[in-house]
Design a protein around this motif. Structure first.
Motif, PDB file in Angstrom:
ATOM      1  N   ARG A 319       0.840  -1.208   0.000  1.00 45.72           N
ATOM      2  CA  ARG A 319       0.000   0.000   0.000  1.00 45.72           C
ATOM      3  C   ARG A 319       0.869   1.249   0.000  1.00 45.72           C
ATOM      4  NH1 ARG A 319      -2.350   3.483   3.717  1.00 45.72           N
ATOM      5  NH2 ARG A 319      -4.386   4.298   3.090  1.00 45.72           N
ATOM      6  N   ARG A 322       2.072   1.911  -3.473  1.00 49.14           N
ATOM      7  CA  ARG A 322       1.040   2.483  -4.350  1.00 49.14           C
ATOM      8  C   ARG A 322       0.858   3.971  -4.079  1.00 49.14           C
ATOM      9  NH1 ARG A 322      -1.444  -2.579  -3.341  1.00 49.14           N
ATOM     10  NH2 ARG A 322      -2.757  -1.690  -1.702  1.00 49.14           N
ATOM     11  N   PRO A 346      -2.340   0.117 -11.463  1.00 48.51           N
ATOM     12  CA  PRO A 346      -1.845  -0.304 -10.154  1.00 48.51           C
ATOM     13  C   PRO A 346      -2.106   0.734  -9.063  1.00 48.51           C
ATOM     14  CG  PRO A 346      -0.163  -0.525 -11.855  1.00 48.51           C
ATOM     15  CD  PRO A 346      -1.251   0.314 -12.422  1.00 48.51           C
ATOM     16  N   ALA A 347      -2.192   2.017  -9.458  1.00 51.15           N
ATOM     17  CA  ALA A 347      -2.485   3.118  -8.538  1.00 51.15           C
ATOM     18  C   ALA A 347      -2.943   4.290  -9.383  1.00 51.15           C
ATOM     19  CB  ALA A 347      -1.235   3.481  -7.713  1.00 51.15           C
TER      20      ALA A 347
END
Length: 416
Positions: A319, A322, A346-347
């Motif tokens: 996390r 990201r 992905p982000a």
């Protein structure tokens, strides 16, 4: 019910479509001048609509090409119009012919009615394709494939408007341009801090690849002096010659110019960039720690820059990763993440790949590329092992650029 009159934009869209469908685009040509000798060594073709229409301005044409979603057809039609004009004027082979190409048109098929003129001109002239900055970083895969497909058939590839757009600066190292065209804002601004940053990037690229620097927007004697002082070999602008029909006779170029830069190796995988280098072996814990170190070092990257990450397992993207990558993308850094099972995107703002290329199974890459710096951790799983990797770290810019191209070819298109 009252009739609703079409809006001005709708009427202009209709007029644009008629001009395009009837193949009524025209071309004017601006001289490309060798600064030291003031010899004309070529011409850039500039598209125009027919006289008396609402489209005598190139920007107006482009606006409605995008508005009607006919950019690709417009691009091919503009190139064909330039090719016809060059053949009609009997442009000589020793003169370069610069033709603009929209990145969106790379890799597309030419409309059949336009192909004969384009094919003949490409065989007859030394064509330099100018890649415009519009949508340059939208679809790196198609852009790189298109450039590599076109390169054998042209005298060179030019990168247009360096300094006018952050994406141009970010993508410059991986495009291997033969001609780097300085935006007119660079030529006309003088030695400001922003211009010095742009020139530093141009010098680095020209030294690394052998690219030729061309200054656009030379409109006064002072602009010409500045262009010469910064080391531009070529220039164009109103002071050196306005856009006009091609002359009816051509002098032999006093300074025949070859625009060929060093080409970048095409790699099957980014790990192949380590060929000839000694590699090491380490377990997953060590490779993860090394990758985190490199990503943390790059945490403050700002545009122009590239940041690319290839992971063998989606669970390795945390996390915190990201969030960091999304912030990078927000700052204008071209950012991408690939790997099996990786979400797309992905982000927020980060490029992914819609399909995973199984040639990259078990591969790991943590790569950053910015002016003056280049680094890449490149690793692949040792066959038969669960968590052992063969790896190397390189700061050799040529190797990092080649690895970056290998990854960019797998990225999907971003938002327009």
């Amino acid at each position: 019910m009252a009739n609703v009159s079409p809006s001005v934009d709708e009427r202009l869209d209709e007029e644009f479509v008629r001009i395009l469908r009837d193949r009524r685009l025209e071309s004017v040509f601006q001289p490309i001048v060798h600064l030291a000798s003031r010899a004309t060594i070529g011409y850039e073709a500039l598209v125009r609509g027919p006289a008396g229409s609402s489209f005598t301005d190139a920007l107006m044409l482009l606006r409605h090409a995008y508005h009607t979603d006919l950019v690709v057809e417009f691009d091919w039609a503009a190139r064909a119009a330039a090719c016809r004009a060059a053949m009609a004027a009997q442009l000589t082979h020793d003169q370069l012919l610069f033709l603009n190409i929209e990145p969106l048109a790379f890799g597309t098929d030419c409309p059949p009615d336009l192909w004969p003129d384009i094919k003949t001109a490409f065989e007859r002239f030394q064509v330099v394709l100018e890649v415009t900055e519009r949508s340059l970083d939208r679809d790196p895969r198609s852009l790189l494939e298109g450039i590599d497909h076109q390169r054998p058939d042209v005298a060179g590839i030019a990168m247009d408007d360096l300094g006018g757009n952050g994406a141009t600066l970010s993508m410059l190292p991986v495009l291997a341009a033969d001609v780097i065209k300085l935006d007119q804002s660079v030529t006309q601004s003088g030695p400001t801090p922003a211009v010095m940053q742009i020139m530093d990037i141009a010098y680095e690229e020209a030294e690394r690849t052998g690219a030729t620097i061309l200054a656009e927007g030379v409109e006064t004697p002072g602009h010409a002096v500045f262009a010469e002082s910064v080391g531009a070999a070529l220039a164009q602008g109103l002071y050196l010659g306005p856009p006009a029909p091609l002359p009816t006779a051509f002098r032999a170029a006093e300074v025949p110019l070859s625009v060929n830069s060093e080409q970048i190796a095409r790699l099957a995988t980014p790990f192949d960039a380590l060929e000839g280098r000694t590699t090491s072996r380490a377990d997953l814990t060590y490779v993860t720690a090394l990758s985190h170190h490199l990503t943390e070092r790059a945490a403050e990257l700002v545009a122009p820059a590239l940041s690319l990450l290839l992971l063998p397992d989606p669970h390795l993207l945390t996390r915190a990763d990201r969030i960091r990558l999304a912030l990078q993308a927000q700052r204008g850094v071209v950012t991408g993440v690939l790997g099996p099972g990786m979400p797309d995107p992905p982000a927020a703002g980060v490029r992914g790949a819609r399909r995973h290329d199984h040639a990259l199974d078990g591969h790991w890459a943590t790569l950053t590329l910015s002016p003056g710096t280049a680094s890449a951790l490149l690793a692949r799983q040792v066959p038969g092992s669960v968590d052992e990797y063969e790896f190397g770290v390189t700061h050799d810019r040529r190797r990092v650029v080649a690895a970056a191209r290998s990854l960019l070819r797998r990225l999907g298109a971003g938002s327009p």
